[in-house]
Design an enzyme around this catalytic site. Structure first.
Site, PDB file in Angstrom:
ATOM      1  N   HIS A  23     -55.502 -33.571 -49.362  1.00  0.00           N
ATOM      2  CA  HIS A  23     -56.719 -33.695 -50.163  1.00  0.00           C
ATOM      3  C   HIS A  23     -56.555 -34.785 -51.214  1.00  0.00           C
ATOM      4  O   HIS A  23     -55.476 -35.002 -51.747  1.00  0.00           O
ATOM      5  CB  HIS A  23     -57.090 -32.367 -50.835  1.00  0.00           C
ATOM      6  CG  HIS A  23     -55.976 -31.766 -51.643  1.00  0.00           C
ATOM      7  ND1 HIS A  23     -54.938 -31.066 -51.074  1.00  0.00           N
ATOM      8  CD2 HIS A  23     -55.739 -31.786 -52.975  1.00  0.00           C
ATOM      9  CE1 HIS A  23     -54.112 -30.664 -52.019  1.00  0.00           C
ATOM     10  NE2 HIS A  23     -54.558 -31.095 -53.182  1.00  0.00           N
ATOM     11  N   HIS A  60     -57.742 -36.040 -54.924  1.00  0.00           N
ATOM     12  CA  HIS A  60     -58.322 -35.625 -56.210  1.00  0.00           C
ATOM     13  C   HIS A  60     -59.136 -36.783 -56.787  1.00  0.00           C
ATOM     14  O   HIS A  60     -58.660 -37.926 -56.821  1.00  0.00           O
ATOM     15  CB  HIS A  60     -57.227 -35.324 -57.237  1.00  0.00           C
ATOM     16  CG  HIS A  60     -56.429 -34.097 -56.979  1.00  0.00           C
ATOM     17  ND1 HIS A  60     -56.673 -32.901 -57.606  1.00  0.00           N
ATOM     18  CD2 HIS A  60     -55.367 -33.880 -56.158  1.00  0.00           C
ATOM     19  CE1 HIS A  60     -55.781 -31.997 -57.201  1.00  0.00           C
ATOM     20  NE2 HIS A  60     -54.982 -32.564 -56.322  1.00  0.00           N
TER      21      HIS A  60
HETATM   22  P1  5GP Z   1     -52.568 -29.984 -55.370  1.00  0.00           P
HETATM   23  O1  5GP Z   1     -51.736 -29.607 -56.552  1.00  0.00           O
HETATM   24  O2  5GP Z   1     -52.128 -29.258 -54.106  1.00  0.00           O
HETATM   25  O3  5GP Z   1     -52.696 -31.461 -55.197  1.00  0.00           O
HETATM   26  O4  5GP Z   1     -54.032 -29.527 -55.729  1.00  0.00           O
HETATM   27  C1  5GP Z   1     -54.630 -28.366 -55.279  1.00  0.00           C
HETATM   28  C2  5GP Z   1     -55.884 -28.160 -56.093  1.00  0.00           C
HETATM   29  O5  5GP Z   1     -56.662 -27.180 -55.447  1.00  0.00           O
HETATM   30  C3  5GP Z   1     -55.604 -27.635 -57.504  1.00  0.00           C
HETATM   31  O6  5GP Z   1     -56.101 -28.585 -58.456  1.00  0.00           O
HETATM   32  C4  5GP Z   1     -56.336 -26.308 -57.563  1.00  0.00           C
HETATM   33  O7  5GP Z   1     -57.000 -26.086 -58.787  1.00  0.00           O
HETATM   34  C5  5GP Z   1     -57.319 -26.393 -56.406  1.00  0.00           C
HETATM   35  N1  5GP Z   1     -57.607 -25.112 -55.775  1.00  0.00           N
HETATM   36  C6  5GP Z   1     -56.702 -24.161 -55.438  1.00  0.00           C
HETATM   37  N2  5GP Z   1     -57.320 -23.110 -54.839  1.00  0.00           N
HETATM   38  C7  5GP Z   1     -58.634 -23.427 -54.789  1.00  0.00           C
HETATM   39  C8  5GP Z   1     -59.785 -22.738 -54.295  1.00  0.00           C
HETATM   40  O8  5GP Z   1     -59.723 -21.634 -53.760  1.00  0.00           O
HETATM   41  N3  5GP Z   1     -60.977 -23.364 -54.429  1.00  0.00           N
HETATM   42  C9  5GP Z   1     -61.084 -24.603 -55.006  1.00  0.00           C
HETATM   43  N4  5GP Z   1     -62.321 -25.111 -55.100  1.00  0.00           N
HETATM   44  N5  5GP Z   1     -60.040 -25.286 -55.493  1.00  0.00           N
HETATM   45  C10 5GP Z   1     -58.815 -24.699 -55.387  1.00  0.00           C
END
Ligand code: 5GP
Ligand code: ZN
Length: 137
Positions: free
Chosen positions: A98, A100
């Site tokens: 993903h 951001h």
């Molecule tokens: P990572 O740290 O893996 O790059 O980012 C994952 C992101 O996913 C985090 O910023 C977190 O807040 C978001 N996230 C985690 N679980 C969920 C969810 O169930 N729904 C949504 N909309 N975002 C989520």
């Protein structure tokens, strides 16, 4: 598969979606750094950026650029950070690739990148190692 983002893709769990096409979906991060913080994901599951096929990566960034323009305009941002956390050490917690998008304003006070200095020949040594690694990858 037990993946939260796959479940968002299939509407098995809810998310606040802002964009969708045949191959990608974008939705608000549930814990935003700033309001409008948006995630763009391919609908097909890839665990992390470095195992995502290059053709998917190319389209993902095209979609991310378009979504970012909307996020930026809608939140009256002065700019945005756009990034991927690849791997646990980089802060990745959801194992579905993903992007951001974090809208920024000049006055928001966020300081995301504490920076340092190279010492002596360190920059040349690390650059040489990177050049070699790029050749064999
Ligand atoms: P990572 O740290 O893996 O790059 O980012 C994952 C992101 O996913 C985090 O910023 C977190 O807040 C978001 N996230 C985690 N679980 C969920 C969810 O169930 N729904 C949504 N909309 N975002 C989520
Ligand atoms: Zn997934």
């Amino acid at each position: 598969m037990d993946c939260i983002f796959c479940k968002i893709v299939t509407n098995t769990i809810q998310a606040v979606k802002v964009y969708e096409d045949a191959e990608f979906v974008a939705f608000l991060d549930i814990h935003p750094v700033r309001p409008g913080h948006t995630l763009v994901v391919p609908k097909v599951h890839y665990a992390r950026f470095d195992v995502t096929p290059p053709e998917v990566v190319a389209k993902l960034w095209q979609v991310a650029q378009k979504v970012a323009a909307g996020v930026s305009r809608a939140t009256q941002a002065d700019g945005y950070n756009i990034s991927i956390n690849n791997g646990r050490a980089a802060g990745q917690v959801i194992w579905h690739t993903h992007v951001h998008i974090i809208p920024r304003v000049s006055s928001d006070g966020l300081d995301l990148w504490p920076q340092s200095e190279y010492q002596g020949s360190e920059a040349e040594r690390v650059a040489q190692a990177i050049r070699q690694a790029i050749k064999i990858s």
